[in-house]
Every structure is written in structure tokens, then in C-alpha cells.
Design a protein around this motif. Structure first.
Motif, PDB file in Angstrom:
ATOM      1  N   SER A  51      16.387  37.177  29.999  1.00  0.00           N
ATOM      2  CA  SER A  51      17.303  36.282  30.703  1.00  0.00           C
ATOM      3  C   SER A  51      18.289  37.090  31.528  1.00  0.00           C
ATOM      4  N   LEU A  52      18.785  36.448  32.576  1.00  0.00           N
ATOM      5  CA  LEU A  52      19.746  37.070  33.491  1.00  0.00           C
ATOM      6  C   LEU A  52      20.874  36.098  33.767  1.00  0.00           C
ATOM      7  N   SER A  53      22.100  36.594  33.741  1.00  0.00           N
ATOM      8  CA  SER A  53      23.271  35.808  34.133  1.00  0.00           C
ATOM      9  C   SER A  53      24.133  36.641  35.067  1.00  0.00           C
ATOM     10  N   ILE A  54      24.686  35.995  36.112  1.00  0.00           N
ATOM     11  CA  ILE A  54      25.549  36.668  37.081  1.00  0.00           C
ATOM     12  C   ILE A  54      26.715  35.748  37.419  1.00  0.00           C
ATOM     13  N   ALA A  55      27.910  36.301  37.528  1.00  0.00           N
ATOM     14  CA  ALA A  55      29.085  35.528  37.930  1.00  0.00           C
ATOM     15  C   ALA A  55      30.070  36.425  38.654  1.00  0.00           C
ATOM     16  N   ARG A  56      30.859  35.841  39.560  1.00  0.00           N
ATOM     17  CA  ARG A  56      31.935  36.589  40.203  1.00  0.00           C
ATOM     18  C   ARG A  56      33.010  36.901  39.179  1.00  0.00           C
ATOM     19  N   GLU A  58      36.968  39.164  38.674  1.00  0.00           N
ATOM     20  CA  GLU A  58      38.075  39.964  39.196  1.00  0.00           C
ATOM     21  C   GLU A  58      38.405  41.026  38.158  1.00  0.00           C
ATOM     22  N   ALA A  59      37.739  42.157  38.274  1.00  0.00           N
ATOM     23  CA  ALA A  59      37.926  43.231  37.305  1.00  0.00           C
ATOM     24  C   ALA A  59      37.435  44.535  37.904  1.00  0.00           C
ATOM     25  N   SER A  60      37.914  45.626  37.348  1.00  0.00           N
ATOM     26  CA  SER A  60      37.530  46.957  37.803  1.00  0.00           C
ATOM     27  C   SER A  60      36.578  47.589  36.794  1.00  0.00           C
ATOM     28  N   PRO A  61      35.874  48.664  37.184  1.00  0.00           N
ATOM     29  CA  PRO A  61      35.047  49.372  36.206  1.00  0.00           C
ATOM     30  C   PRO A  61      35.828  49.828  34.985  1.00  0.00           C
ATOM     31  N   ASP A  62      37.064  50.277  35.173  1.00  0.00           N
ATOM     32  CA  ASP A  62      37.867  50.707  34.027  1.00  0.00           C
ATOM     33  C   ASP A  62      38.104  49.559  33.058  1.00  0.00           C
ATOM     34  N   ALA A  63      38.301  48.346  33.595  1.00  0.00           N
ATOM     35  CA  ALA A  63      38.496  47.191  32.731  1.00  0.00           C
ATOM     36  C   ALA A  63      37.220  46.878  31.963  1.00  0.00           C
ATOM     37  N   LEU A  64      36.071  46.993  32.633  1.00  0.00           N
ATOM     38  CA  LEU A  64      34.794  46.759  31.961  1.00  0.00           C
ATOM     39  C   LEU A  64      34.598  47.760  30.830  1.00  0.00           C
ATOM     40  N   PHE A  65      34.806  49.021  31.109  1.00  0.00           N
ATOM     41  CA  PHE A  65      34.583  50.038  30.095  1.00  0.00           C
ATOM     42  C   PHE A  65      35.585  49.910  28.954  1.00  0.00           C
ATOM     43  N   GLY A  66      36.827  49.536  29.282  1.00  0.00           N
ATOM     44  CA  GLY A  66      37.812  49.327  28.231  1.00  0.00           C
ATOM     45  C   GLY A  66      37.424  48.189  27.314  1.00  0.00           C
ATOM     46  N   ALA A  67      36.886  47.116  27.890  1.00  0.00           N
ATOM     47  CA  ALA A  67      36.447  45.981  27.080  1.00  0.00           C
ATOM     48  C   ALA A  67      35.279  46.372  26.191  1.00  0.00           C
ATOM     49  N   VAL A  68      34.349  47.135  26.726  1.00  0.00           N
ATOM     50  CA  VAL A  68      33.175  47.539  25.952  1.00  0.00           C
ATOM     51  C   VAL A  68      33.565  48.462  24.807  1.00  0.00           C
ATOM     52  N   ARG A  69      34.493  49.360  25.054  1.00  0.00           N
ATOM     53  CA  ARG A  69      34.922  50.268  23.980  1.00  0.00           C
ATOM     54  C   ARG A  69      35.532  49.486  22.814  1.00  0.00           C
ATOM     55  N   ARG A 315      32.253  34.324  28.291  1.00  0.00           N
ATOM     56  CA  ARG A 315      33.203  34.915  27.345  1.00  0.00           C
ATOM     57  C   ARG A 315      33.567  36.331  27.769  1.00  0.00           C
ATOM     58  N   LEU A 316      32.563  37.073  28.211  1.00  0.00           N
ATOM     59  CA  LEU A 316      32.806  38.437  28.679  1.00  0.00           C
ATOM     60  C   LEU A 316      33.703  38.442  29.898  1.00  0.00           C
ATOM     61  N   ARG A 317      33.424  37.556  30.856  1.00  0.00           N
ATOM     62  CA  ARG A 317      34.243  37.514  32.070  1.00  0.00           C
ATOM     63  C   ARG A 317      35.695  37.187  31.729  1.00  0.00           C
ATOM     64  N   GLY A 318      35.905  36.201  30.856  1.00  0.00           N
ATOM     65  CA  GLY A 318      37.264  35.828  30.497  1.00  0.00           C
ATOM     66  C   GLY A 318      38.018  36.960  29.826  1.00  0.00           C
ATOM     67  N   ARG A 319      37.356  37.642  28.909  1.00  0.00           N
ATOM     68  CA  ARG A 319      38.026  38.731  28.204  1.00  0.00           C
ATOM     69  C   ARG A 319      38.210  39.940  29.099  1.00  0.00           C
ATOM     70  N   LEU A 320      37.253  40.161  29.984  1.00  0.00           N
ATOM     71  CA  LEU A 320      37.343  41.308  30.884  1.00  0.00           C
ATOM     72  C   LEU A 320      38.516  41.150  31.848  1.00  0.00           C
ATOM     73  N   GLU A 321      38.723  39.945  32.351  1.00  0.00           N
ATOM     74  CA  GLU A 321      39.776  39.729  33.346  1.00  0.00           C
ATOM     75  C   GLU A 321      41.174  39.829  32.759  1.00  0.00           C
TER      76      GLU A 321
END
Length: 328
Positions: A51-56, A58-69, A315-321
Motif C-alpha cells: 500500500s501507498l499513502s501520500i499527503a502534503r 509542513e515539516a522539514s527533514p529534521d522534524a521527520l528524523f526527530g519524530a522517527v527517533r 497520525r504521522l503527519r499530525g505528530r510530525l508537524e
């Protein structure tokens, strides 16, 4: 000059890194440009669901990596009953919160080669059998199961997926690396992401320094049985302007239903208007469920995995932003 042109072309098409395995239709691209999202099932081989999901976003790579950590917070939901990132090196204390319920304790006590509810190797089954034959059975089985998970993690860290013994819970064995190879053969190869391919396919036999970690999660499948899974996560910053920020996930253990899994999370480069897209792709190998109700169970699990992906993305988008950047 050629490098600058390639970067501009990549920004013009933020999803070029998914091709040729994943192609978006013109209507899907319009929906994304207008602020909508895309969620769809991908073509998958026998015994797979993708499966694939895509959404717009408002976040930076640093925010993505911080969330993943901060994986415990990122994956927190009503379905995840336990989760923790492993220490480096892993310790048995990392698994203190992992508790098998009564149903799983009974399954562990009954586990034997060729007939076990859990997808385990012969050595792992032997550990449970020894624990289930002594006094204080339930406590012994809780400790033994944690030892099994830790031993799997340490074996993977030492030898990678090719070095893991095959499952012995059913008459027909499953080789973990065979499933992984089948899944990655139809997944994006990420040729322009430094170190990603080597980490994904050659770990630990690579000299590339990649930020990565392992974590375990215990998930309630509702009408199904609980699943304990272990995942290895790798983090890959953009190498140059126009490249996506990438997070890869490789499943090294799942006690039920799944024979393996590969995931790709990507944050595309910003276009001329500053727009980024969050991409989440998951490809999972499914067990061949036998018995009269096997096909129905399989269909229910496939539906569960497909329907969960858009929810995971939102959920990921909300937490990432709203995610503060976490330290390494």
C-alpha cells in the motif's frame, strides 16, 4: 551543471524516486497539488500486500528524523499495547514492558516444532519448551519469550537476515532473507540515496555509517491474535537539494501473520512554492493461513493492513508537524 539540472528535475517531479515501481496517475497528482491525499493498493506478488499513502505536509527533514527517533511516541495508538526502542547494545531490560497475555502464554506453553502459534526458529521453540515444563510456568514463559526476542535481535545484528535460521513453527519452513528478497525486488531501489541500498541489503556487512536503531512493538489485531514485531529503522538525510529525506524499515520478527516487511517513509524536497509531500509505502509478506477459514482470515488481515496505512500517515503527519526536533 548536470547535477544542478538533475536536482531541478527531481524537484519538478517530487515522486521520481518511486519510479518505475510506483507510478502516480495525473488525477492523483492533481489531488495532491490541490491539498488532498492519495491512498492506494499497489500491485503485489503472491503472498504479499502493498500500500501507498501520500499527503502534503509542513515539516522539514529534521522534524521527520526527530519524530522517527522518538519512535515510542510516533507509533503510540490504541492498537499498540507496548513499544520500546532497543538500547545499543540491546539488553534484556529493554523488554521489561513486553508482557504476553493469557492467550499467548497458553500458545507458548503448547509450542513445539512443526506446530507453534508463533513464527519461531527451532532453537527459539526449544527455549519456550524448556520454560513451559518447569515450575511457575507463566513467569518462566514471560522471561523465556523476552530471551527469544533478545536472541533474535542479537543474531540479526551479528549476521543480518541471511544468518537467521528458518522458522520451524510449521511443517514448511520460511527463510527470512528469502521473503525480504522477494519484497525488495518490487520496491523502489533508491539509487540516489547514499548508503541506503547497502544498509538495506548488506547489513551488517557494510562499512557505511548509517544512523539506525531497532525497536519492538506489541500490537492488538482486534479479532485476530496479538502480534509482537521487531523492526530495524535506518535514517538517510538528503544528499543534495532535490533529494528526498528517507526512512527505511525492515522487519526482522513478527510472531504471527507476517513473514516479513519493508517500509519506506519519505519527505520530498520542497518545490518552488515550498510544498513538501510525506510518502509512506509498506510492503508485507503474509503467512499462508490454512484451514477452512484460512482464506477469510487472510482477507481480513490484508484489509486491516491496507486500511491502516492512511490512518498511520495522518497520525504521522499530525505528530510530525508539531514535533520538536529530538537529539540523536
Amino acid at each position: 551543471m548536470a547535477g544542478a539540472l538533475a536536482a531541478l528535475l527531481a524537484i519538478a517531479d517530487p515522486f521520481s524516486f518511486l519510479a518505475p515501481q510506483v507510478v502516480l496517475t495525473p488525477s492523483e497528482r492533481r489531488r495532491l497539488q490541490e491539498g488532498g491525499s492519495v491512498a492506494k493498493t499497489l500491485r503485489a506478488g503472491e503472498g504479499q500486500v502493498a500500500s501507498l499513502s501520500i499527503a502534503r505536509v509542513e515539516a522539514s527533514p529534521d522534524a521527520l528524523f526527530g519524530a522517527v527517533r522518538n519512535i515510542e511516541e510516533l507509533n503510540r495508538s490504541s492498537l499498540v499495547t507496548g513499544i520500546r526502542r532497543f538500547s545499543e547494545p540491546p539488553t534484556i531490560g529493554d523488554l521489561d514492558a513486553l508482557q504476553l497475555g493469557p492467550r499467548d502464554l497458553a500458545a507458548a506453553a503448547a509450542c513445539q516444532p512443526g506446530a507453534c502459534s508463533f513464527k519461531l526458529t527451532a532453537e527459539e521453540i526449544a527455549i519456550l519448551r524448556r520454560a513451559g515444563s518447569g515450575a511457575n510456568r507463566d513467569d518462566a514463559l514471560q522471561r523465556a519469550f523476552r530471551q527469544v526476542v533478545l536472541a533474535r535481535v542479537n543474531a540479526y545484528l551479528a549476521k543480518g537476515l541471511p544468518g537467521l535460521a528458518p522458522t520451524a513453527n510449521r511443517p514448511k519452513a520460511t527463510c527470512f532473507n528469502d521473503v525480504f528478497t522477494q519484497l525488495t525486488a518490487v520496491s523502489p531501489v533508491l539509487p540516489d540515496v547514499p548508503c541506503a541500498s547497502a544498509w538495506l541489503h548488506e547489513f551488517p556487512n557494510t562499512n557505511e555509517r548509517v544512523e539506525s536503531f531497532l525497536y519492538w512493538a506489541q500490537e492488538d489485531y482486534g479479532t485476530g491474535k496479538p502480534v509482537v514485531a521487531v523492526t530495524h529503522v535506518g535514517i538517510f538525510p538528503p544528499a543534495s537539494p532535490g533529494d528526498p529525506a528517507i526512512v527505511l524499515g525492515k522487519q526482522i520478527m513478527a510472531t504471527r501473520y507476517m513473514t516479513g516487511g519493508v517500509s519506506l517513509m519519505a519527505l520530498t524536497a520542497a518545490d518552488a512554492g515550498g510544498v513538501r509531500y510525506l510518502v509512506y509505502l509498506n510492503r508485507t509478506g503474509l503467512d499462508s493461513l490454512g484451514g477452512f477459514f484460512g482464506p477469510l482470515k487472510r482477507a481480513a488481515i490484508e484489509s486491516r493492513l491496507r486500511r491502516a496505512l492512511p490512518d498511520i500517515l495522518e497520525r504521522l503527519r499530525g505528530r510530525l508537524e508539531r514535533q520538536p526536533v529530538a537529539a540523536r
